[in-house]
Structure formats: C-alpha cells, structure tokens
Design an enzyme around this catalytic site. Structure first.
Site, PDB file in Angstrom:
ATOM      1  CB  CYS A  23      14.411  -0.305   7.418  1.00  0.00           C
ATOM      2  SG  CYS A  23      12.797  -1.024   7.662  1.00  0.00           S
TER       3      CYS A  23
ATOM      4  CB  CYS B 247      -0.837  -7.127   7.605  1.00  0.00           C
ATOM      5  SG  CYS B 247      -0.849  -6.584   9.328  1.00  0.00           S
TER       6      CYS B 247
ATOM      7  CB  SER C 140       0.749   0.252  10.082  1.00  0.00           C
ATOM      8  OG  SER C 140       2.148   0.403  10.123  1.00  0.00           O
ATOM      9  CG  LEU C 141      -5.276   4.453  10.555  1.00  0.00           C
ATOM     10  CD1 LEU C 141      -5.503   3.962  11.969  1.00  0.00           C
ATOM     11  CD2 LEU C 141      -5.457   5.973  10.488  1.00  0.00           C
TER      12      LEU C 141
ATOM     13  CD  GLU D 131      15.017  -9.682   3.196  1.00  0.00           C
ATOM     14  OE1 GLU D 131      15.508 -10.249   2.226  1.00  0.00           O
ATOM     15  OE2 GLU D 131      13.965  -9.017   3.117  1.00  0.00           O
TER      16      GLU D 131
ATOM     17  CB  CYS E  48       7.084  -0.713   2.980  1.00  0.00           C
ATOM     18  SG  CYS E  48       7.744   0.794   3.560  1.00  0.00           S
TER      19      CYS E  48
ATOM     20  CB  CYS F 108       2.757  -7.297   4.974  1.00  0.00           C
ATOM     21  SG  CYS F 108       4.456  -7.291   5.547  1.00  0.00           S
TER      22      CYS F 108
ATOM     23  CB  CYS G 111       5.368 -10.759  11.016  1.00  0.00           C
ATOM     24  SG  CYS G 111       4.446  -9.426  11.825  1.00  0.00           S
TER      25      CYS G 111
HETATM   26  N1  SAH Z   1       4.500  -4.439  12.045  1.00  0.00           N
HETATM   27  C1  SAH Z   1       4.913  -3.074  12.002  1.00  0.00           C
HETATM   28  C2  SAH Z   1       6.209  -2.811  11.266  1.00  0.00           C
HETATM   29  C3  SAH Z   1       6.454  -3.544   9.960  1.00  0.00           C
HETATM   30  S1  SAH Z   1       5.548  -3.049   8.551  1.00  0.00           S
HETATM   31  C4  SAH Z   1       3.802  -2.220  11.436  1.00  0.00           C
HETATM   32  O1  SAH Z   1       2.777  -2.737  11.022  1.00  0.00           O
HETATM   33  O2  SAH Z   1       3.936  -0.999  11.456  1.00  0.00           O
HETATM   34  C5  SAH Z   1       6.163  -1.484   8.113  1.00  0.00           C
HETATM   35  C6  SAH Z   1       5.220  -0.694   7.213  1.00  0.00           C
HETATM   36  O3  SAH Z   1       5.167  -1.268   5.904  1.00  0.00           O
HETATM   37  C7  SAH Z   1       3.785  -0.678   7.707  1.00  0.00           C
HETATM   38  O4  SAH Z   1       3.311   0.639   7.695  1.00  0.00           O
HETATM   39  C8  SAH Z   1       3.032  -1.522   6.690  1.00  0.00           C
HETATM   40  O5  SAH Z   1       1.701  -1.109   6.595  1.00  0.00           O
HETATM   41  C9  SAH Z   1       3.832  -1.268   5.439  1.00  0.00           C
HETATM   42  N2  SAH Z   1       3.698  -2.301   4.424  1.00  0.00           N
HETATM   43  C10 SAH Z   1       3.584  -3.625   4.600  1.00  0.00           C
HETATM   44  N3  SAH Z   1       3.497  -4.262   3.422  1.00  0.00           N
HETATM   45  C11 SAH Z   1       3.575  -3.310   2.456  1.00  0.00           C
HETATM   46  C12 SAH Z   1       3.604  -3.346   1.019  1.00  0.00           C
HETATM   47  N4  SAH Z   1       3.544  -4.474   0.360  1.00  0.00           N
HETATM   48  N5  SAH Z   1       3.722  -2.171   0.371  1.00  0.00           N
HETATM   49  C13 SAH Z   1       3.834  -1.016   1.038  1.00  0.00           C
HETATM   50  N6  SAH Z   1       3.850  -0.926   2.378  1.00  0.00           N
HETATM   51  C14 SAH Z   1       3.714  -2.059   3.080  1.00  0.00           C
END
Ligand code: SAH
Length: 361
Positions: free
Chosen positions: A121, A132, A232-233, A107, A352, A135, A128
């Site tokens: 984006c 996490c 992404s902390l 996507e 996101c 996500c 992936c």
């Molecule tokens: N793997 C990379 C890029 C993809 S995720 C990363 O971790 O940065 C992009 C952003 O979306 C990250 O900051 C992640 O923490 C956030 N994210 C993932 N799932 C989410 C959700 N359900 N709601 C809001 N943000 C989310």
C-alpha cells in the site's frame, strides 16, 4: 545541444550534477547513458539491476566493468528513502515510515494475505489534499505531492528488505494522499510498475484509489495504463458525503460521480471497486444499503465494505460486525458483489486511514 524533458521537467544538460536515474523514464535512462557512450544493451542491464534485482547502488551491478561502475557513480545516483521506523504487526503486516530528502515523512504498508499474496500500500502525497474527517492522514493537510521516484522507491525499498523468494505481488495506491491529485507522477509510476522492463506486474494487480476526482478519473481511464480503479464512496446521500468528505463531495457530488462512473469506457471484464467505510450510525443503516443498490445500478462494480479503524481522537465509531454482515447480506440479496475488508495491522496503526507521519516523531 539536444534537450530532453525529464519527468521533473529538468534539462539533463544543466541539472543536476549527478542524475538520479530513478527520476528518469526508461527512455531517458537510455538517452542519458548513450551520452556516456554506452550502447543500448548496457542501459537494459542497468534497468534490470534497478527494477528486477533491486540493486541499492552501482557497485553491486557486477556485470558492468569496474570502470563503468565508477563512471556511473561519478555521473549518477540511485536515490533512496531513509527508513525511520519499520514495525511488524502480529498478523504479518509491516509498516515503514520513510523520510524523504527534504525531511518530509510518508508511510508504506506491506500486507500479507492468503495464497502468498503480498500487497504493498503506497503513498502518493506527503499528507493529503483532501479533508475527509474519518481519516487520520487528512489531519496533516497537504505537505506536498510525491515525485515519481519517491513513489517507485517505496516499492524498491520494501522489496529490497524481503528474502528472494518473497515478492510483492500487488500494489494499491491507497496509502497517504489522494493519488489523482498527483496524476502525472502516479501515472508514470504505474507505467513503470506494469512495464516488462520495469516491475512487470500485471496491470490487474495495480489499483489506484480515489475519493472521486471526476476529470482525473476520466484522464486515467483514457490513458496508457489500464490499472484497476477503486472509488471511495463512503456514503449514499450528498448530505452525509459532504459531512464526511467535504472537499471532494462539494466539487463532485454523488450524482455526477455515479454518472461519470456509468459512462466510463471500462475495459472488458474490468469493474470498479467502490470502497465504503462503515461508520456507526452515520452511513450503515439498511436504508443506506438500499440507496447504495440504486446508486450503483448499471455499473460493473464490486463493493468493498471497510470496517472503520479508530485512532486517538477519532470522530466516529466502528459499525458493529453484526450490522456490517446485515449490510452485506442486503447487497448480496440485490446481486451486488460485496466483500468485507479484513483489517490488517491495526495494532501498529497501519490499517486504512491510520497513516500519518505525525505521531511517530
Ligand atoms: N485518497 C484515496 C486513497 C487513500 S484512502 C481515497 O480516498 O481512496 C484509502 C481508503 O481508506 C479509502 O477508501 C478511505 O475511505 C479509507 N479510510 C480512510 N480512513 C479510514 C479509517 N479510519 N478506517 C477505515 N478506512 C478508512
């Protein structure tokens, strides 16, 4: 005969019957065309058709003679992504579900915001590598890394759908996948995005987001493309971070990650953005805010609070808006630049963490 390495490590002399020009770097395109007897300016014309005029095929390259166009069509192709679905949100966000040549799906999301900003984006993997658990993409597991042409093609395909006066102005590698787990293809794609011969975006308009793969962060920052770095902390203790981002935090715990950030040779006036997804009752207390202040001390940075986007079966609840504001206030009081991300495209699951190929079929 001389051999050259293409981005895919294939020898142009033997493979494939028709060369995909998007799989080649600019130099490789020039070399390929020189073998057809073409002068350098011709390859500049071809590259301009691809990267500046978003030509879908050789036939539309009208400043080439008919016989040259025919020759190109015999020897080369421009690969395409197949659009499976194209949805538009009420807020102007558009989500594209693309199919790759091997049937895998990815996507790409176009986000329109104030002042004519158009942010694309882009995905870097089908599925992936990471796990996490807030996500949606993670639930698919890793299908495979995308190749450079598949990454670049997301831009070309979406731009080709837009009217001439509407250009994509920013790119974030924040779609499906962990970009730094696919570092070579991602770096090559970023190079083409910021090159004047390519998409010609200012490097500050290209952002790579990572969950925190330390060695790859160092390689990226030391490398030829000086794009923005987003990390992404999402938590302020190893206990919580390992719970919500198990794989990456076990490999690279918080202390190491922050020490690595502190030591990065960032270009002047560049700062790191720390993304922080707000999960109700998990990482959103004022104690977390206080720990966050300590964690980022001494790092040139900005914090971007992301309201959690729920999806069917999600394990977490979004933090109420009032608490997000209190959290932001705390950080502001401690002189930390903090923004709250406006969620776009929630109604079409384009926000996101809501990207997946699985529910579309
Ligand atoms: N793997 C990379 C890029 C993809 S995720 C990363 O971790 O940065 C992009 C952003 O979306 C990250 O900051 C992640 O923490 C956030 N994210 C993932 N799932 C989410 C959700 N359900 N709601 C809001 N943000 C989310």
């Amino acid at each position: 005969m001389m051999q050259i390495q293409t981005t895919e490590n294939k020898d142009l002399n033997t493979l494939p019957a028709k060369q995909n020009l998007l799989a080649l770097s600019f130099e490789e395109v020039t070399l390929f065309l020189s073998r057809l007897g073409w002068k350098r300016y011709r390859s500049e014309q071809v590259l301009s058709w691809i990267y500046k005029q978003f030509a879908a095929d050789f036939e539309s390259m009208t400043n080439l003679s008919k016989s040259d166009r025919r020759l190109l069509s015999e020897k080369a192709v421009l690969s395409h992504l197949k659009v499976v679905t194209h949805q538009k949100s009420s807020d102007g966000t558009e989500k594209f579900l693309f199919e790759l040549a091997d049937g895998k799906q990815i996507e790409t999301v176009l986000i329109r915001s104030e002042k004519k900003r158009r942010t694309l984006c882009i995905s870097s993997q089908a599925g992936c590598t990471l796990d996490c658990n807030f996500c949606l993409t993670a639930q698919e597991g890793l299908k495979r890394n995308l190749r450079v042409d598949e990454i670049i093609n997301q831009f070309l395909s979406v731009q080709a759908t837009l009217p001439d006066e509407e250009s994509i102005t920013n790119v974030v590698l924040m779609g499906m996948g962990e970009p730094l787990a696919n570092l070579n293809a991602v770096t090559a794609a970023c190079e083409r995005m910021i090159s004047p011969m390519g998409l010609n975006l200012a490097s500050r308009r290209v952002t790579v987001s990572t969950a925190g793969l330390i060695p790859q962060i160092k390689t990226l920052i030391a490398g030829p493309v000086s794009v923005n770095l987003s990390i992404s902390l999402n938590a302020t203790t190893d206990e919580i971070r390992s719970r919500i981002m198990p794989k990456v935090n076990r490999l690279y715990p918080l202390k190491e990650l922050m020490a690595a950030c502190r030591a990065l040779p960032l270009p002047p006036r560049r700062s790191i953005t720390f993304e922080y997804v707000m999960l109700s009752g998990i990482n959103d207390s004022l104690e977390d805010a206080a720990r966050l202040v300590q964690l980022v001390k001494g790092i040139q940075c900005k914090i971007n609070l992301i309201p959690f986007n729920a999806y069917p079966g999600a394990l977490y609840q979004p933090t109420p808006d009032g608490q997000i504001l209190r959290f932001q206030d705390w950080l502001h009081q401690h002189k930390i630049r903090t923004t709250i991300r406006k969620s776009k495209g929630r109604d079409i699951l384009a926000a996101c963490g809501q990207l997946t190929s699985e529910f579309e079929n």
